[in-house]
Scaffold this motif. Structure first.
Motif, PDB file in Angstrom:
ATOM      1  N   VAL A   1      60.438 -60.627-111.137  1.00  0.00           N
ATOM      2  CA  VAL A   1      60.237 -59.678-110.037  1.00  0.00           C
ATOM      3  C   VAL A   1      58.879 -59.963-109.407  1.00  0.00           C
ATOM      4  CG1 VAL A   1      60.030 -57.232-109.416  1.00  0.00           C
ATOM      5  CG2 VAL A   1      61.481 -57.910-111.355  1.00  0.00           C
ATOM      6  N   HIS A   2      58.859 -60.112-108.071  1.00  0.00           N
ATOM      7  CA  HIS A   2      57.570 -60.227-107.383  1.00  0.00           C
ATOM      8  C   HIS A   2      57.440 -59.051-106.425  1.00  0.00           C
ATOM      9  CE1 HIS A   2      54.930 -62.354-104.161  1.00  0.00           C
ATOM     10  NE2 HIS A   2      54.227 -61.556-104.918  1.00  0.00           N
ATOM     11  N   LEU A   3      56.500 -58.161-106.706  1.00  0.00           N
ATOM     12  CA  LEU A   3      56.253 -57.048-105.789  1.00  0.00           C
ATOM     13  C   LEU A   3      55.133 -57.481-104.847  1.00  0.00           C
ATOM     14  CD1 LEU A   3      56.395 -53.987-108.239  1.00  0.00           C
ATOM     15  CD2 LEU A   3      58.237 -54.969-106.862  1.00  0.00           C
ATOM     16  N   GLN A   4      55.514 -57.764-103.606  1.00  0.00           N
ATOM     17  CA  GLN A   4      54.531 -58.294-102.657  1.00  0.00           C
ATOM     18  C   GLN A   4      53.790 -57.135-101.992  1.00  0.00           C
ATOM     19  OE1 GLN A   4      56.211 -61.439-100.410  1.00  0.00           O
ATOM     20  NE2 GLN A   4      54.232 -62.358 -99.917  1.00  0.00           N
ATOM     21  N   ILE A   5      52.832 -56.644-102.724  1.00  0.00           N
ATOM     22  CA  ILE A   5      52.077 -55.459-102.324  1.00  0.00           C
ATOM     23  C   ILE A   5      51.207 -55.738-101.099  1.00  0.00           C
ATOM     24  CG2 ILE A   5      50.227 -56.121-103.913  1.00  0.00           C
ATOM     25  CD1 ILE A   5      49.675 -53.250-104.490  1.00  0.00           C
ATOM     26  N   GLU A   6      50.962 -54.681-100.298  1.00  0.00           N
ATOM     27  CA  GLU A   6      50.007 -54.840 -99.191  1.00  0.00           C
ATOM     28  C   GLU A   6      48.603 -54.956 -99.764  1.00  0.00           C
ATOM     29  OE1 GLU A   6      50.283 -51.620 -96.393  1.00  0.00           O
ATOM     30  OE2 GLU A   6      52.363 -52.140 -95.923  1.00  0.00           O
ATOM     31  N   GLN A   7      47.824 -55.834 -99.185  1.00  0.00           N
ATOM     32  CA  GLN A   7      46.444 -56.073 -99.638  1.00  0.00           C
ATOM     33  C   GLN A   7      45.649 -54.756 -99.748  1.00  0.00           C
ATOM     34  OE1 GLN A   7      44.686 -58.936-100.357  1.00  0.00           O
ATOM     35  NE2 GLN A   7      42.832 -57.716-100.608  1.00  0.00           N
ATOM     36  N   GLY A   8      44.997 -54.542-100.888  1.00  0.00           N
ATOM     37  CA  GLY A   8      44.109 -53.383-101.046  1.00  0.00           C
ATOM     38  C   GLY A   8      44.810 -52.060-101.331  1.00  0.00           C
ATOM     39  N   ARG A   9      46.127 -52.091-101.616  1.00  0.00           N
ATOM     40  CA  ARG A   9      46.842 -50.828-101.846  1.00  0.00           C
ATOM     41  C   ARG A   9      47.247 -50.671-103.317  1.00  0.00           C
ATOM     42  NH1 ARG A   9      49.112 -49.527 -96.776  1.00  0.00           N
ATOM     43  NH2 ARG A   9      49.663 -47.499 -97.631  1.00  0.00           N
ATOM     44  N   ASP A  10      46.487 -51.326-104.203  1.00  0.00           N
ATOM     45  CA  ASP A  10      46.859 -51.338-105.629  1.00  0.00           C
ATOM     46  C   ASP A  10      46.888 -49.935-106.249  1.00  0.00           C
ATOM     47  OD1 ASP A  10      45.045 -53.878-104.956  1.00  0.00           O
ATOM     48  OD2 ASP A  10      46.670 -54.454-106.294  1.00  0.00           O
ATOM     49  N   TYR A  11      45.875 -49.127-105.895  1.00  0.00           N
ATOM     50  CA  TYR A  11      45.791 -47.798-106.505  1.00  0.00           C
ATOM     51  C   TYR A  11      47.064 -47.001-106.222  1.00  0.00           C
ATOM     52  CZ  TYR A  11      43.699 -43.466-108.162  1.00  0.00           C
ATOM     53  OH  TYR A  11      43.433 -42.328-108.869  1.00  0.00           O
ATOM     54  N   GLU A  12      47.536 -47.104-104.966  1.00  0.00           N
ATOM     55  CA  GLU A  12      48.730 -46.340-104.590  1.00  0.00           C
ATOM     56  C   GLU A  12      49.951 -46.783-105.386  1.00  0.00           C
ATOM     57  OE1 GLU A  12      46.905 -46.943-100.526  1.00  0.00           O
ATOM     58  OE2 GLU A  12      48.938 -46.237-100.093  1.00  0.00           O
ATOM     59  N   LEU A  13      50.097 -48.099-105.529  1.00  0.00           N
ATOM     60  CA  LEU A  13      51.273 -48.590-106.252  1.00  0.00           C
ATOM     61  C   LEU A  13      51.200 -48.213-107.732  1.00  0.00           C
ATOM     62  CD1 LEU A  13      53.933 -50.065-106.099  1.00  0.00           C
ATOM     63  CD2 LEU A  13      52.740 -52.216-106.475  1.00  0.00           C
ATOM     64  N   LEU A  14      49.991 -48.290-108.307  1.00  0.00           N
ATOM     65  CA  LEU A  14      49.838 -47.893-109.713  1.00  0.00           C
ATOM     66  C   LEU A  14      50.214 -46.419-109.887  1.00  0.00           C
ATOM     67  CD1 LEU A  14      46.519 -49.807-110.328  1.00  0.00           C
ATOM     68  CD2 LEU A  14      48.546 -50.090-111.745  1.00  0.00           C
ATOM     69  N   ASP A  15      49.733 -45.609-108.956  1.00  0.00           N
ATOM     70  CA  ASP A  15      50.028 -44.179-109.006  1.00  0.00           C
ATOM     71  C   ASP A  15      51.540 -43.941-108.867  1.00  0.00           C
ATOM     72  OD1 ASP A  15      48.618 -41.926-109.473  1.00  0.00           O
ATOM     73  OD2 ASP A  15      48.455 -41.343-107.367  1.00  0.00           O
ATOM     74  N   ALA A  16      52.153 -44.722-107.957  1.00  0.00           N
ATOM     75  CA  ALA A  16      53.592 -44.569-107.737  1.00  0.00           C
ATOM     76  C   ALA A  16      54.375 -44.923-108.997  1.00  0.00           C
ATOM     77  CB  ALA A  16      54.034 -45.454-106.573  1.00  0.00           C
ATOM     78  N   LEU A  17      53.904 -45.925-109.725  1.00  0.00           N
ATOM     79  CA  LEU A  17      54.587 -46.291-110.978  1.00  0.00           C
ATOM     80  C   LEU A  17      54.558 -45.135-111.964  1.00  0.00           C
ATOM     81  CD1 LEU A  17      53.523 -49.966-111.784  1.00  0.00           C
ATOM     82  CD2 LEU A  17      55.864 -49.113-111.497  1.00  0.00           C
ATOM     83  N   ARG A  18      53.427 -44.434-112.015  1.00  0.00           N
ATOM     84  CA  ARG A  18      53.315 -43.295-112.949  1.00  0.00           C
ATOM     85  C   ARG A  18      54.295 -42.188-112.550  1.00  0.00           C
ATOM     86  NH1 ARG A  18      47.326 -41.450-113.882  1.00  0.00           N
ATOM     87  NH2 ARG A  18      48.289 -40.565-115.754  1.00  0.00           N
TER      88      ARG A  18
END
Ligand code: SF4
Length: 436
Positions: free
Chosen positions: A201-218
């Motif tokens: 799986v490759h999640l091609q995240i938008e640059q600089g939006r890591d915090y949001e994706l981590l939060d979304a995983l939780r």
């Protein structure tokens, strides 16, 4: 010829310890390197380069270089550090713990700021660990147990080339007998990297939006509602990734500078650790920074037990202070707060912002490095030394905090000093100057 086995590679934080090196019978020439990746092999072979410098050199007014003796170099370095009010002693990541220990003593008696490459790399990870702790493990556990592997903001295919084959994706371990087939690999990266190419799986995240994706995983772990798209990733993919992680027997999250040095910095790592902690509600999970230089971890360990802090340690007031943002190298250089610079085991000339490099070039400065680098080009004195892990052994810490004894495989050119020997002599001379 003879073959030296179980050689440790002194390049990246993977610290591979299964290399074989062929040397001449008299132990003076290194001929072949087996098992290392291209960058690791190059480090060994570079010790044999014909244009290698073997004597210290001092930069003249007109920019030309004049050879000096080691004794003159020791005197210059000792005088510079002893007469400085607040020297910056930076680097320490590509040398052994023995040299780091002597360097700390020099830092203590000269009131220096001791900083290592974590300052522009995983310093933010260390801050996060101080904030909320870390569920950690060794690379051996990863090899033997991990069936869910996440690479977040890192590209080991290029930066740690044997990491995937030795520990994380391909090897067959005790509980991971199917190797790659038994593991699910998730890569989170804005770029389509070579590591992403081998991922499930490759999640091609938008640059600089890591915090949001981590939060979304939780949020997804708990099955709660998400917006349709978070950080450029459709919510279906986030729920799916959350299920893949929860259903594993052992999850390992590796993360790199794509998360530590992008928007959010240490807060990204707080959140990544929180994701790992949450996962432990469902399965076993651990998280590990992909440390770059082979002994940056050791530098943090040595200073941790000597001063209580792993980087950015300000000793100028006679006791250890630590305040990243204030006592970190680039902040000190930008504010013009240090009056000399000593570099060992790193290349800030290649990695610091131009304004910081310019400041280094304007200050009294010494660089200890076996190679010629952008840093040696701007420093006033360049002291070439023996290659640690090639021409002298010593202790280094792997990225999972496991100490490994590196090996000497070949003789250094005659008369060359090691980092530790040079520092020992500088320390003795500084004590004389200061009348201690
Ligand atoms: Fe050396 Fe790192 Fe390559 Fe291993 S992966 S051989 S430690 S550079």
């Amino acid at each position: 010829t003879k073959t030296v086995t179980d050689v440790v590679c002194p390049f990246c934080g993977t610290l591979c310890d299964d290399l074989e090196v062929v040397v001449s019978d008299d132990g003076k020439q290194l001929l072949e390197v087996y098992n290392a990746c291209a960058i690791g092999a190059e480090k060994f072979l570079h010790s044999q380069a014909e244009d290698r410098l073997t004597r210290p050199r001092l930069q003249q007014e007109d920019g030309s270089w004049k050879d000096v003796t080691y004794d003159e170099a020791i005197e210059y370095t000792a005088q510079m550090l002893a007469s400085s009010t607040k020297p910056l002693m930076y680097g320490w990541s590509s040398t052994n713990c023995e040299a780091q220990g002597v360097g700390s003593e020099i830092g203590e008696i000269t009131g220096a700021v001791m900083d290592n490459t974590a300052t522009v790399c995983h310093g933010t990870s260390l801050i996060a660990v101080q904030d909320i702790g870390i569920p950690h493990c060794t690379l051996g556990e990863v090899k033997n147990r991990a069936d869910r592997v996440v690479f977040w903001g890192c590209n080991p295919a290029h930066a740690h080339p044997r990491h995937m084959s030795r520990y994380s994706i391909f090897p067959r371990g005790f509980f991971t007998g199917k190797g790659h087939k038994g593991r699910k690999v998730i890569v989170i990266d804005p770029r389509k990297t070579d590591t992403a190419n081998v991922a499930d799986v490759h999640l091609q995240i938008e640059q600089g939006r890591d915090y949001e994706l981590l939060d979304a995983l939780r949020v997804a772990f708990k099955g709660l509602p998400l917006p349709d798209v978070v950080a450029g990733i459709p919510k279906e993919q986030i729920y799916e990734a959350a299920e893949v992680l929860k259903s594993g027997r052992f999850v390992i999250i590796f993360f790199g500078m794509g998360v530590t040095q992008s928007l959010g910095k240490n807060h990204n790592i707080d959140e990544a650790i929180a994701v790992t902690r949450d996962l432990n509600e469902y399965t076993k999970a651990a998280i590990m920074p992909m440390r770059g230089h082979y002994n940056v971890t050791g530098s943090g360990a040595v200073w941790g037990w000597q001063f209580g802090f792993p980087f950015a340690v300000d000793l100028s007031r006679g006791f250890a202070r630590y305040n990243p943002g204030e006592t970190t190298s680039n902040d000190l250089l930008r504010r013009g707060e240090v009056d000399s610079v000593f570099v060992l085991g790193s290349d800030p000339g290649a990695h610091f912002p131009f304004s910081s490099v310019k400041k280094i070039s304007e200050l009294p400065s010494v660089c200890i490095d076996p190679h010629q680098t952008p840093t040696t080009a701007v420093c006033k004195l360049h002291v070439p030394v023996a290659f640690v892990g090639v021409e002298i052994g010593g202790c280094a810490y792997r990225m999972d905090n496991v100490p490994i004894e590196t090996r000497k495989v070949v003789e250094a050119p005659e008369g060359m000093m090691t980092d530790e020997e040079f520092l020992e002599k500088v320390l003795v001379r500084i004590k004389e100057i200061k009348g201690e």
